[in-house]
Motif scaffolding. Sequence first.
Motif, PDB file in Angstrom:
ATOM      1  N   ILE A  59      59.663  14.633 -10.205  1.00 21.97           N
ATOM      2  CA  ILE A  59      58.165  15.188 -10.088  1.00 21.97           C
ATOM      3  C   ILE A  59      58.008  16.608  -9.555  1.00 21.97           C
ATOM      4  O   ILE A  59      58.344  16.638  -8.158  1.00 21.97           O
ATOM      5  CB  ILE A  59      57.375  14.244  -9.266  1.00 21.97           C
ATOM      6  CG1 ILE A  59      57.469  12.774  -9.626  1.00 21.97           C
ATOM      7  CG2 ILE A  59      56.010  14.757  -9.195  1.00 21.97           C
ATOM      8  CD1 ILE A  59      56.621  11.595  -9.139  1.00 21.97           C
ATOM      9  N   PRO A  60      57.777  17.505  -9.832  1.00 18.17           N
ATOM     10  CA  PRO A  60      57.915  18.875  -9.495  1.00 18.17           C
ATOM     11  C   PRO A  60      56.641  18.945  -8.739  1.00 18.17           C
ATOM     12  O   PRO A  60      55.660  18.476  -8.969  1.00 18.17           O
ATOM     13  CB  PRO A  60      57.617  19.899 -10.556  1.00 18.17           C
ATOM     14  CG  PRO A  60      57.679  19.105 -11.736  1.00 18.17           C
ATOM     15  CD  PRO A  60      57.597  17.950 -11.492  1.00 18.17           C
ATOM     16  N   LEU A  61      56.615  19.765  -7.552  1.00 19.15           N
ATOM     17  CA  LEU A  61      55.397  19.868  -6.509  1.00 19.15           C
ATOM     18  C   LEU A  61      55.210  21.394  -6.486  1.00 19.15           C
ATOM     19  O   LEU A  61      55.972  22.194  -6.348  1.00 19.15           O
ATOM     20  CB  LEU A  61      55.719  19.326  -5.125  1.00 19.15           C
ATOM     21  CG  LEU A  61      54.560  19.374  -4.066  1.00 19.15           C
ATOM     22  CD1 LEU A  61      54.787  18.246  -3.106  1.00 19.15           C
ATOM     23  CD2 LEU A  61      54.221  20.557  -3.683  1.00 19.15           C
ATOM     24  N   ILE A  62      53.748  21.784  -6.836  1.00 21.21           N
ATOM     25  CA  ILE A  62      53.321  22.975  -6.660  1.00 21.21           C
ATOM     26  C   ILE A  62      52.132  23.331  -5.974  1.00 21.21           C
ATOM     27  O   ILE A  62      51.248  22.467  -6.271  1.00 21.21           O
ATOM     28  CB  ILE A  62      52.872  23.582  -8.196  1.00 21.21           C
ATOM     29  CG1 ILE A  62      53.933  23.508  -9.111  1.00 21.21           C
ATOM     30  CG2 ILE A  62      52.586  25.060  -8.190  1.00 21.21           C
ATOM     31  CD1 ILE A  62      53.550  23.811 -10.833  1.00 21.21           C
ATOM     32  N   GLN A  63      52.033  23.962  -4.869  1.00 21.46           N
ATOM     33  CA  GLN A  63      51.175  24.038  -4.138  1.00 21.46           C
ATOM     34  C   GLN A  63      50.057  24.882  -4.797  1.00 21.46           C
ATOM     35  O   GLN A  63      50.342  26.090  -5.386  1.00 21.46           O
ATOM     36  CB  GLN A  63      51.324  25.096  -2.736  1.00 21.46           C
ATOM     37  CG  GLN A  63      52.295  24.171  -1.800  1.00 21.46           C
ATOM     38  CD  GLN A  63      51.574  23.064  -1.099  1.00 21.46           C
ATOM     39  OE1 GLN A  63      50.117  22.609  -1.379  1.00 21.46           O
ATOM     40  NE2 GLN A  63      52.087  22.144  -0.265  1.00 21.46           N
ATOM     41  N   THR A  64      48.633  24.460  -4.817  1.00 22.32           N
ATOM     42  CA  THR A  64      47.563  25.037  -5.610  1.00 22.32           C
ATOM     43  C   THR A  64      46.320  25.420  -4.685  1.00 22.32           C
ATOM     44  O   THR A  64      45.562  25.842  -5.327  1.00 22.32           O
ATOM     45  CB  THR A  64      47.256  24.314  -6.608  1.00 22.32           C
ATOM     46  OG1 THR A  64      46.654  22.803  -6.109  1.00 22.32           O
ATOM     47  CG2 THR A  64      48.329  23.912  -7.479  1.00 22.32           C
ATOM     48  N   PHE A  65      46.617  25.224  -3.428  1.00 18.63           N
ATOM     49  CA  PHE A  65      45.275  25.653  -2.757  1.00 18.63           C
ATOM     50  C   PHE A  65      45.635  25.731  -1.131  1.00 18.63           C
ATOM     51  O   PHE A  65      45.525  27.023  -0.911  1.00 18.63           O
ATOM     52  CB  PHE A  65      44.265  24.243  -2.724  1.00 18.63           C
ATOM     53  CG  PHE A  65      42.960  24.428  -2.662  1.00 18.63           C
ATOM     54  CD1 PHE A  65      42.372  25.750  -2.097  1.00 18.63           C
ATOM     55  CD2 PHE A  65      42.122  23.671  -2.488  1.00 18.63           C
ATOM     56  CE1 PHE A  65      41.110  26.111  -1.867  1.00 18.63           C
ATOM     57  CE2 PHE A  65      40.573  23.829  -2.457  1.00 18.63           C
ATOM     58  CZ  PHE A  65      40.089  25.327  -2.219  1.00 18.63           C
ATOM     59  N   GLY A  66      46.422  25.194  -0.369  1.00 19.74           N
ATOM     60  CA  GLY A  66      46.629  25.270   0.838  1.00 19.74           C
ATOM     61  C   GLY A  66      48.217  25.811   0.872  1.00 19.74           C
ATOM     62  O   GLY A  66      48.842  25.529  -0.151  1.00 19.74           O
ATOM     63  N   HIS A  67      48.764  26.137   2.040  1.00 24.75           N
ATOM     64  CA  HIS A  67      50.409  26.576   1.863  1.00 24.75           C
ATOM     65  C   HIS A  67      50.779  27.383   0.768  1.00 24.75           C
ATOM     66  O   HIS A  67      51.571  27.108   0.176  1.00 24.75           O
ATOM     67  CB  HIS A  67      51.131  25.307   1.905  1.00 24.75           C
ATOM     68  CG  HIS A  67      51.217  24.408   3.212  1.00 24.75           C
ATOM     69  ND1 HIS A  67      51.781  25.160   4.341  1.00 24.75           N
ATOM     70  CD2 HIS A  67      50.583  23.161   3.631  1.00 24.75           C
ATOM     71  CE1 HIS A  67      51.770  24.333   5.498  1.00 24.75           C
ATOM     72  NE2 HIS A  67      50.720  23.251   4.912  1.00 24.75           N
ATOM     73  N   MET A  68      49.623  28.486   0.491  1.00 24.99           N
ATOM     74  CA  MET A  68      50.064  29.415  -0.465  1.00 24.99           C
ATOM     75  C   MET A  68      50.797  30.699  -0.100  1.00 24.99           C
ATOM     76  O   MET A  68      50.665  31.663  -0.536  1.00 24.99           O
ATOM     77  CB  MET A  68      48.872  29.747  -1.280  1.00 24.99           C
ATOM     78  CG  MET A  68      48.176  28.549  -2.058  1.00 24.99           C
ATOM     79  SD  MET A  68      49.212  28.293  -3.532  1.00 24.99           S
ATOM     80  CE  MET A  68      48.624  29.667  -4.644  1.00 24.99           C
ATOM     81  N   GLU A  69      51.258  30.519   1.259  1.00 19.48           N
ATOM     82  CA  GLU A  69      51.924  31.703   1.816  1.00 19.48           C
ATOM     83  C   GLU A  69      52.750  32.438   1.058  1.00 19.48           C
ATOM     84  O   GLU A  69      52.882  33.629   0.772  1.00 19.48           O
ATOM     85  CB  GLU A  69      52.388  31.499   2.962  1.00 19.48           C
ATOM     86  CG  GLU A  69      51.570  30.965   4.252  1.00 19.48           C
ATOM     87  CD  GLU A  69      51.469  29.276   4.243  1.00 19.48           C
ATOM     88  OE1 GLU A  69      51.139  28.812   5.158  1.00 19.48           O
ATOM     89  OE2 GLU A  69      51.973  28.843   3.114  1.00 19.48           O
ATOM     90  N   PHE A  70      53.508  31.682   0.192  1.00 15.67           N
ATOM     91  CA  PHE A  70      54.933  32.347  -0.521  1.00 15.67           C
ATOM     92  C   PHE A  70      54.077  33.174  -1.774  1.00 15.67           C
ATOM     93  O   PHE A  70      54.732  33.975  -2.392  1.00 15.67           O
ATOM     94  CB  PHE A  70      55.831  31.086  -0.937  1.00 15.67           C
ATOM     95  CG  PHE A  70      55.392  30.585  -2.125  1.00 15.67           C
ATOM     96  CD1 PHE A  70      55.890  30.953  -3.383  1.00 15.67           C
ATOM     97  CD2 PHE A  70      54.539  29.528  -2.060  1.00 15.67           C
ATOM     98  CE1 PHE A  70      55.453  30.261  -4.568  1.00 15.67           C
ATOM     99  CE2 PHE A  70      54.026  28.883  -3.314  1.00 15.67           C
ATOM    100  CZ  PHE A  70      54.746  28.930  -4.462  1.00 15.67           C
TER     101      PHE A  70
END
Length: 491
Positions: free
Chosen positions: A98-109
């Motif tokens: 299961i891949p995890l992509i941040q889409t709202f918070g923790h978008m620092e990168f």
Amino acid sequence: MMKRQQETPDGTGLSPERVSFNLTLVHLDLKGAPPKVSYLAEVLPLLSSLGANGLLIEYEDTFPYSGELLPLRAAHAYSPQEIRDILQLAQLHHFEVIPLIQTFGHMEFVLKHKEFSHLREVPMYPNSLNPHKEESLRLLQVMIGQVMELHPAVQWLHIGSDEVYYLGKGEESKMKISECGICIEDLFLSHMKKVASYVTSSYPRVRVIAWDDMLRGASIQTLTESGVAQLVEPMIWDYTPNLDVDGRTDLIEKYWQCGFHKIWLASAFKGATGPSQLLTLIGHHLENHRCWQQVAQRVPQGILQGLALTGWQRYDHFSVLCELLPVGIPSLAICLQTIKEGSYSEHTAASVRSILGMATLDVENYMSEVTGSYPGSEVLELITQFFFFLKTPTREFLDGDKFVTGWFSHFHRKRKRLHPIMVQQIEPQAVSLLSKWTSVLEELQTAMLRIFPSVTVEEWMEENALPHYMQLQELVEDLNSATDVGGNTVQ
């Protein structure tokens, strides 16, 4: 109302039956310390033998983004072929990925880059995405598309969405709240629904998972009317050793009432006891899993989709590294076996010691002496040596030795003033410590380079080891320099 399992005679409400999760996921947090594929090839069979059957992979900047997303790609990111190799290894050992992509918070990168900084919720802070700009959604669609292209067979996609700090603080959010009479939960749910809808419409057989913390404060009515429950499976996370079993059970019931009929739990096996933690206190994480078992025992079968054992590598994109994966494997092993067997016992501990090739395994305290034969065990052994037999003695020597602080202070060292007799008091221990440092750090660097890219090793050394090593080295150099000029006594 959700019907709980029948209470046992002691009134605890816990079923004596063992809880069986459909999926037991090991979270691979790859930001900062992505293991080499060769190391994963050694570790995945171990995880399988311990009871895991899935991987929750959080790539962040280690994913090989391309085209307009090329700025997101770290220099040490995996190549597309390495991603395919990882997926092939996972398939070989029967892991659901299961891949995890941040889409709202923790978008620092993403939002730290000038190309995307205009998409911040608050211009000063790169952590949260502005949900009101069409370009924000388009960015996420491109990110999701590139990840899905390399993961064509996945059944779930995790869209992150935890800790959306400063949501509602941006000017566009303030205007929306004022004009429409809505609250922050409405802003959050609206964005989550857009992202989840895109995933489900573009990839119909893929189900969406999201962290649940931003959902907890919303009312049952708000959650129900948002329509999110038909699109998302929430993952309830709590990493504390004394989590509120009743409260978490009630939260599951609340989500059930809102229409979320598949729910995930998330524990932690490392990376949750301090942003600069070096060694893993197994007992903390064991208690966390014991509590989650109690929660799971109170919930009717069929509601819980699975459990994710998180292993955070950084608290966020800008924080330092915490426990490295090889350091956390004994904790992971204990937690996986506890989940697999239904409880923790001496039999569990003995089984883990046998699997990991460890003579001793203390779950209550940090172990000052540790050996093992599992992949990467030498990294744990050497970091343990560093922590107990180098770092602590060196600090005690530099800051507490009466001869160093009394006769060779920074004032003396600057002026190269040293009573000759003090050389005999200071030099033997200083030289001995420096020799040990050199030996252990050389071994540790070699061991870490077999597992991690050089940038990870460089960061770990610079953050944890070099400050102490260099202070000791400078002391020895100053000692030699003062001796060379004749050992002047202080006037």
